[in-house]
Design a protein around this motif. Structure first.
Motif, PDB file in Angstrom:
ATOM      1  N   PRO A 165      45.305  14.309  34.766  1.00 21.78           N
ATOM      2  CA  PRO A 165      43.889  14.372  35.163  1.00 21.78           C
ATOM      3  C   PRO A 165      43.393  15.812  35.177  1.00 21.78           C
ATOM      4  CG  PRO A 165      45.279  14.024  37.086  1.00 21.78           C
ATOM      5  CD  PRO A 165      46.181  13.928  35.888  1.00 21.78           C
ATOM      6  N   PRO A 166      42.090  16.028  34.995  1.00 18.50           N
ATOM      7  CA  PRO A 166      41.533  17.380  35.077  1.00 18.50           C
ATOM      8  C   PRO A 166      41.798  17.996  36.448  1.00 18.50           C
ATOM      9  CG  PRO A 166      39.922  15.840  34.170  1.00 18.50           C
ATOM     10  CD  PRO A 166      41.059  15.016  34.691  1.00 18.50           C
ATOM     11  N   ASP A 167      41.983  19.294  36.477  1.00 12.93           N
ATOM     12  CA  ASP A 167      42.308  19.974  37.731  1.00 12.93           C
ATOM     13  C   ASP A 167      41.480  21.256  37.822  1.00 12.93           C
ATOM     14  OD1 ASP A 167      43.373  21.228  39.914  1.00 12.93           O
ATOM     15  OD2 ASP A 167      45.461  20.863  39.377  1.00 12.93           O
ATOM     16  N   GLY A 168      40.558  21.284  38.752  1.00 20.58           N
ATOM     17  CA  GLY A 168      39.710  22.458  38.926  1.00 20.58           C
ATOM     18  C   GLY A 168      40.456  23.694  39.357  1.00 20.58           C
ATOM     19  N   ASP A 169      41.717  23.513  39.823  1.00 17.66           N
ATOM     20  CA  ASP A 169      42.522  24.666  40.241  1.00 17.66           C
ATOM     21  C   ASP A 169      43.233  25.337  39.061  1.00 17.66           C
ATOM     22  OD1 ASP A 169      41.934  24.599  42.949  1.00 17.66           O
ATOM     23  OD2 ASP A 169      43.448  23.079  43.363  1.00 17.66           O
ATOM     24  N   ASP A 170      43.177  24.743  37.863  1.00 13.90           N
ATOM     25  CA  ASP A 170      43.746  25.398  36.688  1.00 13.90           C
ATOM     26  C   ASP A 170      43.085  26.760  36.515  1.00 13.90           C
ATOM     27  OD1 ASP A 170      45.274  23.189  36.229  1.00 13.90           O
ATOM     28  OD2 ASP A 170      44.021  22.389  34.614  1.00 13.90           O
ATOM     29  N   LEU A 171      43.846  27.707  35.978  1.00 14.63           N
ATOM     30  CA  LEU A 171      43.356  29.080  35.890  1.00 14.63           C
ATOM     31  C   LEU A 171      42.912  29.459  34.476  1.00 14.63           C
ATOM     32  CD1 LEU A 171      46.006  30.965  38.074  1.00 14.63           C
ATOM     33  CD2 LEU A 171      43.676  30.325  38.731  1.00 14.63           C
ATOM     34  N   ILE A 172      41.991  30.418  34.425  1.00 16.31           N
ATOM     35  CA  ILE A 172      41.576  31.105  33.204  1.00 16.31           C
ATOM     36  C   ILE A 172      41.750  32.588  33.462  1.00 16.31           C
ATOM     37  CG2 ILE A 172      39.578  31.696  31.760  1.00 16.31           C
ATOM     38  CD1 ILE A 172      38.504  28.851  32.397  1.00 16.31           C
ATOM     39  N   PHE A 173      42.459  33.286  32.562  1.00 13.61           N
ATOM     40  CA  PHE A 173      42.658  34.732  32.706  1.00 13.61           C
ATOM     41  C   PHE A 173      41.645  35.473  31.836  1.00 13.61           C
ATOM     42  CE2 PHE A 173      47.425  35.264  34.013  1.00 13.61           C
ATOM     43  CZ  PHE A 173      47.193  34.499  35.151  1.00 13.61           C
ATOM     44  N   LEU A 174      41.111  36.542  32.381  1.00 22.10           N
ATOM     45  CA  LEU A 174      40.238  37.419  31.614  1.00 22.10           C
ATOM     46  C   LEU A 174      40.707  38.851  31.836  1.00 22.10           C
ATOM     47  CD1 LEU A 174      37.747  37.449  29.784  1.00 22.10           C
ATOM     48  CD2 LEU A 174      36.355  37.845  31.816  1.00 22.10           C
ATOM     49  N   TYR A 175      41.390  39.401  30.823  1.00 17.35           N
ATOM     50  CA  TYR A 175      41.866  40.783  30.935  1.00 17.35           C
ATOM     51  C   TYR A 175      40.705  41.734  30.705  1.00 17.35           C
ATOM     52  CZ  TYR A 175      46.773  40.023  31.705  1.00 17.35           C
ATOM     53  OH  TYR A 175      47.982  39.695  32.294  1.00 17.35           O
ATOM     54  N   THR A 176      40.531  42.651  31.649  1.00 10.48           N
ATOM     55  CA  THR A 176      39.430  43.605  31.585  1.00 10.48           C
ATOM     56  C   THR A 176      39.680  44.612  30.472  1.00 10.48           C
ATOM     57  OG1 THR A 176      40.500  45.053  33.192  1.00 10.48           O
ATOM     58  CG2 THR A 176      39.015  43.372  34.050  1.00 10.48           C
ATOM     59  N   GLY A 177      38.628  45.364  30.127  1.00  6.49           N
ATOM     60  CA  GLY A 177      38.683  46.268  28.982  1.00  6.49           C
ATOM     61  C   GLY A 177      39.693  47.381  29.089  1.00  6.49           C
ATOM     62  N   GLY A 178      40.042  47.813  30.295  1.00  2.44           N
ATOM     63  CA  GLY A 178      41.037  48.862  30.431  1.00  2.44           C
ATOM     64  C   GLY A 178      40.552  50.240  30.032  1.00  2.44           C
ATOM     65  N   THR A 179      39.240  50.556  30.262  1.00  2.00           N
ATOM     66  CA  THR A 179      38.751  51.898  29.956  1.00  2.00           C
ATOM     67  C   THR A 179      39.290  52.908  30.958  1.00  2.00           C
ATOM     68  OG1 THR A 179      36.746  51.454  31.222  1.00  2.00           O
ATOM     69  CG2 THR A 179      36.652  51.063  28.851  1.00  2.00           C
ATOM     70  N   THR A 180      39.683  52.444  32.127  1.00  5.42           N
ATOM     71  CA  THR A 180      40.337  53.308  33.108  1.00  5.42           C
ATOM     72  C   THR A 180      41.628  52.606  33.513  1.00  5.42           C
ATOM     73  OG1 THR A 180      39.075  52.249  34.883  1.00  5.42           O
ATOM     74  CG2 THR A 180      38.190  54.275  33.988  1.00  5.42           C
ATOM     75  N   GLY A 181      42.775  53.138  33.087  1.00  6.55           N
ATOM     76  CA  GLY A 181      44.041  52.502  33.395  1.00  6.55           C
ATOM     77  C   GLY A 181      44.311  51.334  32.468  1.00  6.55           C
ATOM     78  N   MET A 182      45.398  50.614  32.754  1.00  2.00           N
ATOM     79  CA  MET A 182      45.778  49.482  31.922  1.00  2.00           C
ATOM     80  C   MET A 182      44.925  48.262  32.254  1.00  2.00           C
ATOM     81  SD  MET A 182      47.965  50.836  30.017  1.00  2.00           S
ATOM     82  CE  MET A 182      48.594  49.398  29.143  1.00  2.00           C
ATOM     83  N   PRO A 183      44.721  47.369  31.283  1.00  2.00           N
ATOM     84  CA  PRO A 183      43.939  46.156  31.546  1.00  2.00           C
ATOM     85  C   PRO A 183      44.533  45.342  32.690  1.00  2.00           C
ATOM     86  CG  PRO A 183      44.342  46.423  29.205  1.00  2.00           C
ATOM     87  CD  PRO A 183      45.188  47.442  29.894  1.00  2.00           C
ATOM     88  N   LYS A 184      43.646  44.706  33.442  1.00  2.00           N
ATOM     89  CA  LYS A 184      44.056  43.870  34.565  1.00  2.00           C
ATOM     90  C   LYS A 184      43.616  42.436  34.268  1.00  2.00           C
ATOM     91  CE  LYS A 184      41.498  46.329  37.343  1.00  2.00           C
ATOM     92  NZ  LYS A 184      41.075  47.412  36.427  1.00  2.00           N
ATOM     93  N   GLY A 185      44.475  41.485  34.592  1.00  2.00           N
ATOM     94  CA  GLY A 185      44.171  40.081  34.353  1.00  2.00           C
ATOM     95  C   GLY A 185      43.430  39.465  35.522  1.00  2.00           C
ATOM     96  N   VAL A 186      42.137  39.226  35.354  1.00  2.00           N
ATOM     97  CA  VAL A 186      41.329  38.591  36.392  1.00  2.00           C
ATOM     98  C   VAL A 186      41.587  37.088  36.345  1.00  2.00           C
ATOM     99  CG1 VAL A 186      38.996  38.203  37.263  1.00  2.00           C
ATOM    100  CG2 VAL A 186      39.584  40.393  36.192  1.00  2.00           C
ATOM    101  N   MET A 187      41.935  36.509  37.479  1.00  2.00           N
ATOM    102  CA  MET A 187      42.279  35.084  37.555  1.00  2.00           C
ATOM    103  C   MET A 187      41.100  34.286  38.113  1.00  2.00           C
ATOM    104  SD  MET A 187      46.195  35.181  39.032  1.00  2.00           S
ATOM    105  CE  MET A 187      45.766  36.033  40.553  1.00  2.00           C
ATOM    106  N   TRP A 188      40.506  33.466  37.261  1.00  2.00           N
ATOM    107  CA  TRP A 188      39.441  32.559  37.687  1.00  2.00           C
ATOM    108  C   TRP A 188      39.992  31.144  37.790  1.00  2.00           C
ATOM    109  CZ3 TRP A 188      34.309  33.065  38.976  1.00  2.00           C
ATOM    110  CH2 TRP A 188      33.678  34.288  38.696  1.00  2.00           C
ATOM    111  N   ARG A 189      39.705  30.453  38.885  1.00  2.00           N
ATOM    112  CA  ARG A 189      39.890  29.011  38.909  1.00  2.00           C
ATOM    113  C   ARG A 189      38.866  28.402  37.968  1.00  2.00           C
ATOM    114  NH1 ARG A 189      38.069  26.636  42.902  1.00  2.00           N
ATOM    115  NH2 ARG A 189      39.214  24.689  42.734  1.00  2.00           N
ATOM    116  N   ASN A 190      39.286  27.383  37.215  1.00  2.00           N
ATOM    117  CA  ASN A 190      38.408  26.731  36.253  1.00  2.00           C
ATOM    118  C   ASN A 190      37.107  26.283  36.923  1.00  2.00           C
ATOM    119  OD1 ASN A 190      37.357  25.091  34.144  1.00  2.00           O
ATOM    120  ND2 ASN A 190      39.417  24.582  33.467  1.00  2.00           N
ATOM    121  N   ASP A 191      37.218  25.621  38.057  1.00  2.00           N
ATOM    122  CA  ASP A 191      36.039  25.086  38.738  1.00  2.00           C
ATOM    123  C   ASP A 191      35.141  26.208  39.250  1.00  2.00           C
ATOM    124  OD1 ASP A 191      34.622  22.689  39.837  1.00  2.00           O
ATOM    125  OD2 ASP A 191      34.996  23.729  41.721  1.00  2.00           O
ATOM    126  N   ASP A 192      35.734  27.291  39.755  1.00  2.00           N
ATOM    127  CA  ASP A 192      34.930  28.409  40.261  1.00  2.00           C
ATOM    128  C   ASP A 192      34.117  29.055  39.147  1.00  2.00           C
ATOM    129  OD1 ASP A 192      35.683  28.202  42.927  1.00  2.00           O
ATOM    130  OD2 ASP A 192      37.401  29.541  42.694  1.00  2.00           O
TER     131      ASP A 192
END
Length: 520
Positions: free
Chosen positions: A145-172
């Motif tokens: 079944p669909p799960d709103g708690d599943d995650l989507i990662f969005l790695y930031t551009g990394g213009t300062t330091g290394m890219p960071k993986g932002v964790m979004w819940r699918n539903d959020d």
């Protein structure tokens, strides 16, 4: 959501890319087959699926397939070389990688040194199509079944330091995208939204899907049962973009500020009668300053347009504001509201409007879980104030008496000169008003007397003459002395990324070298 749309409007185009049109039924079928292929390779719920592609249908098909599996889509900047690709794959624990042939060498080199290499590395093209043809659209994963708690990662551009993986819940993320355009409301359930999408629009993200601005407008459009037009090319070709908008009847174009808008305007100025753009209703922008002069120029050609500025980041979607022909075109101003506040950096209290206090912009409501594998940065960015959890990406601002926010810039780019803080975006905003300026960046370089010296790098418009005395005169009387750049250097390019972001570290180095050479 997308599966419901496919069932409701199977024949409507979901994805358009050049000569290719993928209907909603085909979009759903291809994603399901790819999900089965990945599952057979050992990819399951919670596993990470990396996407190293340009703006092409396979990007969103892979994203869809990952969601069907309960796996986590992970964006990879297609400009990354092997070491940078390796970092993202390693940091994200990528279990699978889907990539374009052009990036195959970087991906293959990257995975060879990983302690735990992906179980599936799939290249778009013949191998990708063979994999889909051999897979079933109804694998074992389809019973999940669909799960709103599943995650989507969005790695930031990394213009300062290394890219960071932002964790979004699918539903959020779904709710945040909805509320960005409809503050205070909750989105409908998937089936209802699919039925309501009978009049869905067509959008074209001119910026890469690998970054938040492009991805978010694509997700929003598809969630509204619309069609996404993709231009599968690296770099901005204004003539090609206007031609695709005309050919496919695009209603909403998404760009990244003046970096995109200025070349697009220049193309219209050069050939004002070349394109029929009567179907275009809106241009949305996020991430980089969009100057009033360029907006006014676009509205001269396309007076029916609504120009929308969005305030937000990978770490949180905040607010929007619009400009139209006949109105007073000013720099974008956003207001505090029930979700967006400007908070004191030390205490977290909301700033009093109309004071000179400087704080940090924060957004509450549906926001990310945090950064992957980085508890310290998560704690610094995602803070709880009086029982309310905020995302505070680092944008400094003041609040005027009427509740509007004056953005000053990111703290990481703030310049400390003689004990005074200078926020580059404020200075850049003034410089962009100069009619001969196409782009600019303000940085701080080491200075023996003041600690840091304010330096501006300026790119002139095509064929325009621009020099240091002209720019200095433009700033005098409009900026406090300590904010006014001490040196102005005219350059050919700021080497921005495909998403319009500048490499501040590289540009500071360039500015320091130019300043040092000028002093000799």
């Amino acid at each position: 959501m997308w599966s419901s749309v496919a069932a409701e409007v199977p024949d409507r185009p979901a994805l358009i890319c050049g000569a290719r049109t993928v209907s909603w039924a085909a979009f759903d079928d291809r994603a399901r087959r790819l999900a089965s292929h990945l599952a057979a390779a050992g990819v399951g719920p919670g596993d990470k699926v990396a996407l190293d592609m340009t703006n092409r249908p396979e990007y969103l098909e892979t994203f869809f397939a990952a969601l069907l599996l309960g796996a986590v889509p992970v964006n990879v900047n297609y400009r990354y070389v092997a070491d940078e690709v390796r970092y993202v794959l390693d940091n994200s624990d990528a279990r699978a990688v889907v990539h374009d042939p052009a990036f195959g060498e970087a991906v293959r080199t990257a995975v060879t040194d990983l302690e735990t290499p992906p179980v599936c590395v799939l290249e778009t093209g013949a191998g990708y199509e063979q994999a889909l043809a051999a897979a079933t659209p109804d694998g074992p994963w389809s019973a999940r079944p669909p799960d709103g708690d599943d995650l989507i990662f969005l790695y930031t551009g990394g213009t300062t330091g290394m890219p960071k993986g932002v964790m979004w819940r699918n539903d959020d993320l779904y709710r945040a995208l909805w509320q960005m355009a409809r503050p205070g409301s909750e989105p409908p359930d998937p089936a209802e939204a699919a039925r309501a999408g009978k009049r869905a629009g067509t959008c074209l993200p001119a910026c890469p899907l690998m970054h938040g601005t492009g991805l978010f407008i694509a997700l929003s459009t598809l969630a509204g049962a619309g069609s996404v037009v993709l231009v599968d090319a690296i770099g901005l070709d204004p003539a090609l973009l206007w031609s695709e908008i005309e050919r496919t009847g695009v209603e909403v174009l998404t760009i990244v500020g003046d970096v995109f808008a200025h070349p697009l305007l220049h193309a219209l100025d050069a050939e004002p009668d070349r394109w029929d753009l009567g179907g275009l209703r809106a241009i949305t922008s996020s991430g980089v300053t969009w100057s009033p002069e360029v907006k006014a120029g676009l509205l001269r050609h396309l007076p029916r347009l609504t120009l929308i500025d969005s305030l937000g980041a990978s770490e949180g979607l905040m607010s929007r504001t619009a400009s139209k022909a006949g109105g007073d075109i000013k720099p974008a101003r956003f207001a505090v509201n029930e979700r967006v506040a400007v908070l004191d950096e030390e205490t977290g209290r909301a700033l009093t409007p109309g004071t000179d206090e400087i704080g940090l912009v924060g957004v509450t409501g549906p926001i990310p879980v945090g950064y992957y594998k980085d508890d310290a940065k998560t704690a610094a960015t995602f803070r709880t104030v009086d029982g309310v959890r905020y995302s505070i990406p680092g944008d400094y601002a003041t609040v005027d008496a009427d509740g509007t926010i004056l953005l000053l810039g990111r703290g990481s780019a703030c310049i400390n000169t003689g004990g005074e803080k200078v926020y580059p975006e404020e200075v850049e905003g003034l410089l962009r008003e100069h009619p001969a300026l196409a782009d600019c960046l303000v940085v701080g370089v080491p200075d023996e007397r003041f600690g840091e010296m304010v330096v501006a790098l300026a790119v002139p418009t095509a064929g325009a003459e621009l020099d240091e005395p002209t720019l200095d005169a433009w700033c005098r009387g409009r900026l406090s002395g300590y904010k006014r750049p001490k040196r102005f250097f005219v350059v050919d390019t700021l080497e921005r990324s495909a998403a319009g972001k500048a490499d501040h570290r590289r540009m500071r180095t360039l500015a320091a070298e130019l300043a040092d050479g000028a002093d000799r």
